[in-house]
Motif scaffolding. Sequence first.
Motif, PDB file in Angstrom:
ATOM      1  N   VAL A  61      25.987  42.474  39.610  1.00  0.00           N
ATOM      2  CA  VAL A  61      26.550  41.466  38.711  1.00  0.00           C
ATOM      3  C   VAL A  61      25.494  40.421  38.372  1.00  0.00           C
ATOM      4  O   VAL A  61      25.361  39.995  37.219  1.00  0.00           O
ATOM      5  CB  VAL A  61      27.789  40.805  39.349  1.00  0.00           C
ATOM      6  CG1 VAL A  61      28.304  39.673  38.473  1.00  0.00           C
ATOM      7  CG2 VAL A  61      28.878  41.835  39.579  1.00  0.00           C
ATOM      8  N   LEU A  62      24.720  40.014  39.371  1.00  0.00           N
ATOM      9  CA  LEU A  62      23.646  39.047  39.121  1.00  0.00           C
ATOM     10  C   LEU A  62      22.643  39.610  38.121  1.00  0.00           C
ATOM     11  O   LEU A  62      22.231  38.910  37.175  1.00  0.00           O
ATOM     12  CB  LEU A  62      22.946  38.696  40.428  1.00  0.00           C
ATOM     13  CG  LEU A  62      21.703  37.808  40.299  1.00  0.00           C
ATOM     14  CD1 LEU A  62      22.068  36.449  39.717  1.00  0.00           C
ATOM     15  CD2 LEU A  62      21.017  37.659  41.655  1.00  0.00           C
ATOM     16  N   VAL A  63      22.256  40.865  38.305  1.00  0.00           N
ATOM     17  CA  VAL A  63      21.301  41.482  37.365  1.00  0.00           C
ATOM     18  C   VAL A  63      21.897  41.510  35.960  1.00  0.00           C
ATOM     19  O   VAL A  63      21.205  41.185  34.972  1.00  0.00           O
ATOM     20  CB  VAL A  63      20.934  42.904  37.834  1.00  0.00           C
ATOM     21  CG1 VAL A  63      20.109  43.621  36.766  1.00  0.00           C
ATOM     22  CG2 VAL A  63      20.166  42.847  39.147  1.00  0.00           C
ATOM     23  N   ALA A  64      23.171  41.874  35.845  1.00  0.00           N
ATOM     24  CA  ALA A  64      23.807  41.917  34.526  1.00  0.00           C
ATOM     25  C   ALA A  64      23.839  40.533  33.880  1.00  0.00           C
ATOM     26  O   ALA A  64      23.576  40.386  32.680  1.00  0.00           O
ATOM     27  CB  ALA A  64      25.224  42.475  34.659  1.00  0.00           C
ATOM     28  N   ILE A  65      24.141  39.512  34.661  1.00  0.00           N
ATOM     29  CA  ILE A  65      24.155  38.144  34.130  1.00  0.00           C
ATOM     30  C   ILE A  65      22.764  37.747  33.650  1.00  0.00           C
ATOM     31  O   ILE A  65      22.595  37.168  32.559  1.00  0.00           O
ATOM     32  CB  ILE A  65      24.671  37.171  35.206  1.00  0.00           C
ATOM     33  CG1 ILE A  65      26.182  37.327  35.389  1.00  0.00           C
ATOM     34  CG2 ILE A  65      24.337  35.726  34.837  1.00  0.00           C
ATOM     35  CD1 ILE A  65      26.754  36.490  36.504  1.00  0.00           C
ATOM     36  N   LEU A  66      21.755  38.056  34.445  1.00  0.00           N
ATOM     37  CA  LEU A  66      20.386  37.690  34.070  1.00  0.00           C
ATOM     38  C   LEU A  66      19.953  38.419  32.802  1.00  0.00           C
ATOM     39  O   LEU A  66      19.294  37.829  31.928  1.00  0.00           O
ATOM     40  CB  LEU A  66      19.428  38.012  35.221  1.00  0.00           C
ATOM     41  CG  LEU A  66      19.638  37.229  36.517  1.00  0.00           C
ATOM     42  CD1 LEU A  66      18.618  37.654  37.568  1.00  0.00           C
ATOM     43  CD2 LEU A  66      19.546  35.732  36.271  1.00  0.00           C
ATOM     44  N   VAL A  67      20.312  39.687  32.683  1.00  0.00           N
ATOM     45  CA  VAL A  67      19.936  40.450  31.487  1.00  0.00           C
ATOM     46  C   VAL A  67      20.610  39.880  30.253  1.00  0.00           C
ATOM     47  O   VAL A  67      19.970  39.680  29.206  1.00  0.00           O
ATOM     48  CB  VAL A  67      20.298  41.934  31.682  1.00  0.00           C
ATOM     49  CG1 VAL A  67      20.156  42.700  30.368  1.00  0.00           C
ATOM     50  CG2 VAL A  67      19.405  42.564  32.744  1.00  0.00           C
TER      51      VAL A  67
END
Length: 488
Positions: free
Chosen positions: A227-233
């Motif tokens: 989820v963190l990676v998706a938010i950052l992307v």
Amino acid sequence: MPPPPRRRDVPWVVPSWSDPVARAATGLLGGPTGRYAVVGGRGLAGVAAVVVLLGTLNLALGVWTKGHCLMKGWTAPDHFWRACYSDLPVVHVSSTLAERVLPWAADAPSTQPPLSGLVMWVLALVSPEVGPGVAAQQWILGLWAVVCVGLLAAGVLAVVAMQPRRPWQAAHLALSPALTLLVLVSTDLLGVTLMLLALWAWRRDRPWGSGLLLGLALLVRPFPLLVLVAILVVAWRERRVLPAVQTAVGTALGALAVLVPLATVEPRALTPLQQWWGQGAGFGALQVVPQLLGTPLLPGVPVWIAVTGWLLAIGLGVWLGTRPGRAVGVVPLTAVMLLVVALTATSLSVQSGLWVLPLLALSARPWWEHLVWALAEAVHFLSTWLHLAFSSDPGRGLPPETYALVIVLRAAAWTWILWRIWEEDPAPRRRRAGAHRGGAIADGDHGAHGAQTDRPAGAGGAQATDLEPVGHPRAGSSRLEDDEPARG
């Protein structure tokens, strides 16, 4: 099923008008919503209250499924034959929790993740009974069931707040058959709720709060990292660099705020994190299939496959999220990365299915798809316990070859449902939205994959949309569009 009524005064999608499964299920509660019924009279709070109440009944059903163990206690292999196994009472009696001490304090420290172990320790502190007896086990499971009511309510409120035009989607979290079977197996619901609250904080443009909550959720399972990676992307694509940095830093601070004091008091609390690098293939994962068929992977290979899977998942998420064309939101991006991680994991325990529920609740998938996936989870749930009991009675237990087949079927179900979440295309609903300017919702019109169009008219007749990437307000808006429910 008759066509749904065309109404201009309906503030959100009515499940019994748009979903055949929901329509059939409402027969237990008085039947589907009438064509001329008042919809939304009690607001989003009314929807949340109903879903929480029904979810509490679902949790009670989950407690009932543990009835044999509640009466007789959790002992092997009996709790496998009865499919009533739970980490909480078992770890309590088999670790120093029975003495109200942190579970990692023994010579053989517990393998519970940091936050899960702390929660079990707190339950032991407040329980009137501790020790190896049945009464202590009953109290521990009962206390956790009460905590689950609060966690489920918080998760439902977060989903309703993020889906004001589809608030009944929260039922995919609270009323899932998978929740009934899995919620009391471990403390994973805590991580699931923290992840949902983190997504809610991100959508409310509170990156620090979102990061802190994700950091805590990471101490239950590693899935929130996706989820963190998706938010950052998504934030990088939208050139929102500062919120992205704040979320990432907040995640690190949230995890360290627990890990540093815990490691200071009990250094062996980090043992589970260290042991992961040396573990072999475990239950539920595709990597254990060769072992079940008599040809296990070489030592060290499962971990490297899992690490490669994580790297591939993150790389795929970055590529899909930044490529020109389709603007991907946080939920579908998380779904496709979770798929890669799940297929390459060293183990995928029965309770891992709980982490799919938030993605279903925040998507627009119909109930029949949910139930097909939940059926696969139920089969795997029962098969795992029967396979674990196989060594005690091969005549009654599930042999390795059959369990391998069940794992493959479960992996296929995960692939299918997560891909369905990923491939949701907002374009058809946006095209139809243009045909309804000046009205609230035309309930007879359907969007992508047969879902009802839920496009309330904004100022000047412009159509609001809940399909924008999470956390990104449109130009000219003083607040996020999804923060405010549609007006009839």
